[in-house]
Write an enzyme that holds these catalytic residues in place. Structure first.
Site, mmCIF file in Angstrom:
data_model
loop_
_atom_site.group_PDB
_atom_site.id
_atom_site.type_symbol
_atom_site.label_atom_id
_atom_site.label_comp_id
_atom_site.label_asym_id
_atom_site.label_seq_id
_atom_site.Cartn_x
_atom_site.Cartn_y
_atom_site.Cartn_z
ATOM 1 N N HIS A 112 -13.009 2.209 0.865
ATOM 2 C CA HIS A 112 -12.904 1.120 1.858
ATOM 3 C C HIS A 112 -13.498 -0.175 1.301
ATOM 4 O O HIS A 112 -13.917 -1.049 2.066
ATOM 5 C CB HIS A 112 -13.676 1.435 3.161
ATOM 6 C CG HIS A 112 -13.120 2.553 3.971
ATOM 7 N ND1 HIS A 112 -13.933 3.436 4.645
ATOM 8 C CD2 HIS A 112 -11.860 2.919 4.245
ATOM 9 C CE1 HIS A 112 -13.184 4.307 5.292
ATOM 10 N NE2 HIS A 112 -11.911 4.019 5.070
ATOM 11 N N ARG B 156 -2.666 -2.154 -3.322
ATOM 12 C CA ARG B 156 -3.889 -1.410 -3.067
ATOM 13 C C ARG B 156 -3.877 -0.174 -3.975
ATOM 14 O O ARG B 156 -2.923 0.600 -3.960
ATOM 15 C CB ARG B 156 -3.939 -0.963 -1.612
ATOM 16 C CG ARG B 156 -5.155 -0.125 -1.340
ATOM 17 C CD ARG B 156 -5.063 0.554 -0.006
ATOM 18 N NE ARG B 156 -6.288 1.295 0.252
ATOM 19 C CZ ARG B 156 -6.327 2.443 0.905
ATOM 20 N NH1 ARG B 156 -5.225 2.974 1.386
ATOM 21 N NH2 ARG B 156 -7.464 3.063 1.101
ATOM 22 N N HIS C 174 -17.835 0.398 8.734
ATOM 23 C CA HIS C 174 -16.381 0.553 8.888
ATOM 24 C C HIS C 174 -16.125 1.906 9.547
ATOM 25 O O HIS C 174 -16.306 2.962 8.928
ATOM 26 C CB HIS C 174 -15.717 0.475 7.499
ATOM 27 C CG HIS C 174 -14.238 0.678 7.512
ATOM 28 N ND1 HIS C 174 -13.338 -0.309 7.161
ATOM 29 C CD2 HIS C 174 -13.484 1.755 7.822
ATOM 30 C CE1 HIS C 174 -12.106 0.145 7.268
ATOM 31 N NE2 HIS C 174 -12.167 1.414 7.664
ATOM 32 N N LEU C 175 -15.732 1.875 10.824
ATOM 33 C CA LEU C 175 -15.490 3.133 11.540
ATOM 34 C C LEU C 175 -14.053 3.164 12.030
ATOM 35 O O LEU C 175 -13.703 2.530 13.026
ATOM 36 C CB LEU C 175 -16.442 3.254 12.740
ATOM 37 C CG LEU C 175 -17.947 3.200 12.450
ATOM 38 C CD1 LEU C 175 -18.739 3.242 13.742
ATOM 39 C CD2 LEU C 175 -18.367 4.344 11.522
ATOM 40 N N GLY C 176 -13.209 3.866 11.292
ATOM 41 C CA GLY C 176 -11.818 4.058 11.723
ATOM 42 C C GLY C 176 -11.581 5.549 11.745
ATOM 43 O O GLY C 176 -12.500 6.323 12.027
ATOM 44 N N ASN C 177 -10.366 5.961 11.415
ATOM 45 C CA ASN C 177 -10.132 7.389 11.306
ATOM 46 C C ASN C 177 -10.978 7.942 10.158
ATOM 47 O O ASN C 177 -11.556 9.013 10.241
ATOM 48 C CB ASN C 177 -8.647 7.653 11.105
ATOM 49 C CG ASN C 177 -8.319 9.074 11.436
ATOM 50 O OD1 ASN C 177 -8.996 9.711 12.255
ATOM 51 N ND2 ASN C 177 -7.322 9.606 10.773
ATOM 52 N N GLY C 178 -11.073 7.163 9.069
ATOM 53 C CA GLY C 178 -12.081 7.416 8.047
ATOM 54 C C GLY C 178 -13.225 6.448 8.316
ATOM 55 O O GLY C 178 -12.992 5.395 8.902
ATOM 56 N N ASN D 34 0.879 -1.165 0.000
ATOM 57 C CA ASN D 34 0.000 0.000 0.000
ATOM 58 C C ASN D 34 0.918 1.217 0.000
ATOM 59 O O ASN D 34 1.446 1.609 1.039
ATOM 60 C CB ASN D 34 -0.892 -0.036 1.248
ATOM 61 C CG ASN D 34 -1.822 1.152 1.338
ATOM 62 O OD1 ASN D 34 -1.792 2.040 0.476
ATOM 63 N ND2 ASN D 34 -2.643 1.176 2.369
ATOM 64 N N ARG E 273 -12.665 14.617 8.863
ATOM 65 C CA ARG E 273 -13.469 14.933 7.669
ATOM 66 C C ARG E 273 -14.912 15.167 8.085
ATOM 67 O O ARG E 273 -15.440 14.471 8.954
ATOM 68 C CB ARG E 273 -13.432 13.776 6.664
ATOM 69 C CG ARG E 273 -12.104 13.643 5.977
ATOM 70 C CD ARG E 273 -12.098 12.462 5.012
ATOM 71 N NE ARG E 273 -10.948 11.632 5.266
ATOM 72 C CZ ARG E 273 -10.864 10.346 4.964
ATOM 73 N NH1 ARG E 273 -11.870 9.727 4.380
ATOM 74 N NH2 ARG E 273 -9.773 9.672 5.230
ATOM 75 N N ASN F 256 -13.083 -1.564 18.539
ATOM 76 C CA ASN F 256 -12.576 -1.304 19.886
ATOM 77 C C ASN F 256 -13.484 -0.509 20.806
ATOM 78 O O ASN F 256 -13.263 -0.470 22.013
ATOM 79 C CB ASN F 256 -11.251 -0.544 19.791
ATOM 80 C CG ASN F 256 -10.177 -1.396 19.164
ATOM 81 O OD1 ASN F 256 -9.970 -2.528 19.584
ATOM 82 N ND2 ASN F 256 -9.514 -0.874 18.147
ATOM 83 N N GLY G 49 -10.885 0.526 13.469
ATOM 84 C CA GLY G 49 -10.402 0.983 14.780
ATOM 85 C C GLY G 49 -11.491 1.273 15.797
ATOM 86 O O GLY G 49 -11.467 0.759 16.923
ATOM 87 N N GLU H 22 -7.888 -6.029 5.418
ATOM 88 C CA GLU H 22 -7.821 -5.596 4.017
ATOM 89 C C GLU H 22 -6.673 -6.270 3.286
ATOM 90 O O GLU H 22 -6.782 -6.620 2.116
ATOM 91 C CB GLU H 22 -7.702 -4.075 3.955
ATOM 92 C CG GLU H 22 -8.984 -3.419 4.458
ATOM 93 C CD GLU H 22 -8.848 -1.932 4.717
ATOM 94 O OE1 GLU H 22 -9.024 -1.170 3.774
ATOM 95 O OE2 GLU H 22 -8.566 -1.542 5.869
ATOM 96 N N LYS I 163 3.335 0.779 3.070
ATOM 97 C CA LYS I 163 2.932 -0.237 4.058
ATOM 98 C C LYS I 163 3.004 -1.577 3.355
ATOM 99 O O LYS I 163 2.651 -1.661 2.167
ATOM 100 C CB LYS I 163 1.475 -0.011 4.487
ATOM 101 C CG LYS I 163 1.307 1.061 5.524
ATOM 102 C CD LYS I 163 -0.111 0.965 6.109
ATOM 103 C CE LYS I 163 -0.523 2.316 6.631
ATOM 104 N NZ LYS I 163 -1.921 2.621 6.513
HETATM 105 P P1 AMP Z 1 -8.243 2.844 11.820
HETATM 106 O O1 AMP Z 1 -8.312 4.000 10.857
HETATM 107 O O2 AMP Z 1 -9.150 1.714 11.462
HETATM 108 O O3 AMP Z 1 -6.838 2.401 12.116
HETATM 109 O O4 AMP Z 1 -8.817 3.410 13.204
HETATM 110 C C1 AMP Z 1 -8.115 4.386 13.918
HETATM 111 C C2 AMP Z 1 -9.035 5.009 14.939
HETATM 112 O O5 AMP Z 1 -9.597 4.001 15.788
HETATM 113 C C3 AMP Z 1 -8.317 5.920 15.920
HETATM 114 O O6 AMP Z 1 -8.206 7.217 15.396
HETATM 115 C C4 AMP Z 1 -9.227 5.891 17.128
HETATM 116 O O7 AMP Z 1 -10.195 6.901 16.998
HETATM 117 C C5 AMP Z 1 -9.929 4.558 17.036
HETATM 118 N N1 AMP Z 1 -9.527 3.642 18.110
HETATM 119 C C6 AMP Z 1 -8.469 2.809 18.152
HETATM 120 N N2 AMP Z 1 -8.444 2.130 19.323
HETATM 121 C C7 AMP Z 1 -9.509 2.533 20.036
HETATM 122 C C8 AMP Z 1 -10.055 2.214 21.318
HETATM 123 N N3 AMP Z 1 -9.481 1.322 22.109
HETATM 124 N N4 AMP Z 1 -11.169 2.855 21.703
HETATM 125 C C9 AMP Z 1 -11.760 3.766 20.902
HETATM 126 N N5 AMP Z 1 -11.313 4.098 19.692
HETATM 127 C C10 AMP Z 1 -10.217 3.498 19.260
#
Ligand code: AMP
Length: 402
Positions: free
Chosen positions: A183, A94, A211-215, A7, A244, A337, A333, A387, A14
């Site tokens: 995603h 990717r 899918h809830l991460g930074n994006g 990636n 965003r 979590n 993320g 992924e 990565k």
């Molecule tokens: P990702 O983009 O999938 O790597 O997700 C990253 C995001 O996951 C981080 O910016 C956090 O907001 C969130 N995150 C990671 N670990 C935790 C946790 N233990 N509790 C709450 N949010 C988390």
């Protein structure tokens, strides 16, 4: 069969090396700050489930030097997991934006690279970097097949009513303006896994993947095919994200540009980098936000409320789009979590047949787990995304077709 997944970003690479015999990771890592004086490589090697971490810091002039370093690292006696780069059967890349040209992963040749390049305008930050990764891999792994796996391809099954914007039709034909969604590799992987988890074939299941991460993005998947997704022409649309804004009234951009005397590009940068959770409470990491909220920070509480509300609304709208829903899967993320977010999203959804089991939901969840009650009509699961494995699987499928 060993597959290297790459990636490539504008200043990073990565990677993950997978042994497809048992679908296990052999090594993974990230090379960062390419082209800057303080470059680094963080590498992990996995042997019998044990993880061994190495970090190097040094200047890495360009992607070619980065890729050389990667090859040295994965083949050296100390940090390596293979003895020769020729043990790698193929490289899966990717690629963020495949436009309408790519509905599936594709073996890379000159015409593939030209088509990826044509989509640069739609993903100016990502596609050129992905292409650099491809060209460097072709140079340093002569004779090894390269496969492009696109973030957008899973969403290419959306019908026009879901992907068209209500704009002059020529904007679509001339400028390629439409919803593409992102995603896709994650949604595809999670949609397949959740179907398996609820004992159905993907073609039999209607699921919503969250899918809830930074994006963040949410998809409605009907019988294995994506029929709608929350991100749009760019990854700025949909739910509120780390920095965003997600969906906003489109008139706001012009209004802010006029009022603050900013260019379109400057407004765009604010919507991408200074908005979302960060815009509301100054923080973009959900862990920090919960900590501040627990100490009484009202803005942090508002940010969590806004975030969970918009996710809930998207899920509700995809119930309407799908008609019936068998399962909802949380991933990435925050999805994996964050029990507070999952609980807030899923409470008060009994009307839709969703009943979360608060005890099962508690804490970080690192393997596939059901978090709905026995009686819940719609099952809710946490499905950790993977992924890289999906890219490696798609790469193997392409090789097998040749
Ligand atoms: P990702 O983009 O999938 O790597 O997700 C990253 C995001 O996951 C981080 O910016 C956090 O907001 C969130 N995150 C990671 N670990 C935790 C946790 N233990 N509790 C709450 N949010 C988390």
């Amino acid at each position: 069969m060993k597959i290297l997944v790459i990636n490539a970003g504008s200043s990073s690479i990565k990677y993950q090396l997978l042994d497809m015999a048992d679908q296990q990771i052999m090594a993974s890592g990230i090379i960062e700050r390419i082209g800057e004086p303080n470059g680094s490589l963080a590498h992990k090697k996995f042997i019998n489930g044990e993880e061994q971490k190495t970090v190097f810091e040094r200047t890495i002039k360009d992607h070619k030097e980065g890729m050389h370093l990667l090859i040295e690292t994965i083949t050296s006696a100390e940090t390596g997991v293979i003895s020769d780069k020729n043990e790698i059967s193929a490289i899966g890349h990717r690629v963020v934006q495949g436009g309408e040209a790519f509905r599936q992963a594709t073996l890379i040749d000159e015409s593939t690279k030209r088509a990826i390049e044509e989509n640069n305008v739609l993903a100016p930050l990502h596609n050129p970097a992905n292409l650099t990764g491809i060209r460097t891999a072709e140079e340093l792994f002569p004779g090894t097949p390269n496969v492009a796996v696109f973030d957008t391809e899973f969403h290419q099954t959306m019908p026009p009513k879901a992907f068209m914007y209500a704009l002059p039709y020529e904007f679509y034909t001339d400028l390629k303006i439409r919803r593409y969604g992102y995603h896709g590799t994650s949604h595809k992987y999670v949609a397949k896994r959740i179907a398996k988890a609820i004992d159905k074939r993907p073609e039999e299941a209607n699921v919503i993947t969250v899918h809830l991460g930074n994006g963040g993005s949410i998809s409605a998947v009907q019988q294995g095919k994506c029929i709608d997704t929350s991100m749009g022409m760019t990854p700025l649309a949909g739910v509120m994200m780390g920095s965003r804004c997600g969906d906003i009234d489109p008139a706001i951009s012009g209004y802010v540009a006029d009022q603050k005397n900013l260019s379109a590009g400057e407004v765009d940068a604010i919507l991408n980098k200074e908005s979302g959770l960060k815009g509301i409470c100054g923080m973009n990491d959900m862990r920090d936000i919960h900590e501040s909220a627990a100490q009484g920070d009202e803005r942090a509480k508002l940010a969590v409320d806004m975030f969970t509300y918009v996710v809930k609304k998207y899920i509700g709208s995809y119930f309407a789009a799908l008609g019936t829903v068998d399962a909802i899967a949380f991933t990435a993320g925050i999805g994996e979590n964050d029990d507070i977010v999952r609980a807030a999203v899923c409470t008060n959804m009994q009307g839709l047949g969703v009943e979360i089991d608060l005890a099962a939901n508690e804490g970080r969840i690192s393997s596939e787990k059901r978090i709905s009650t026995e009686d819940s009509k719609v099952q809710v699961w946490v499905i950790p995304t993977n992924e890289e494995l999906q890219i490696a699987k798609d790469t193997v499928a392409i090789l097998e077709k040749q």
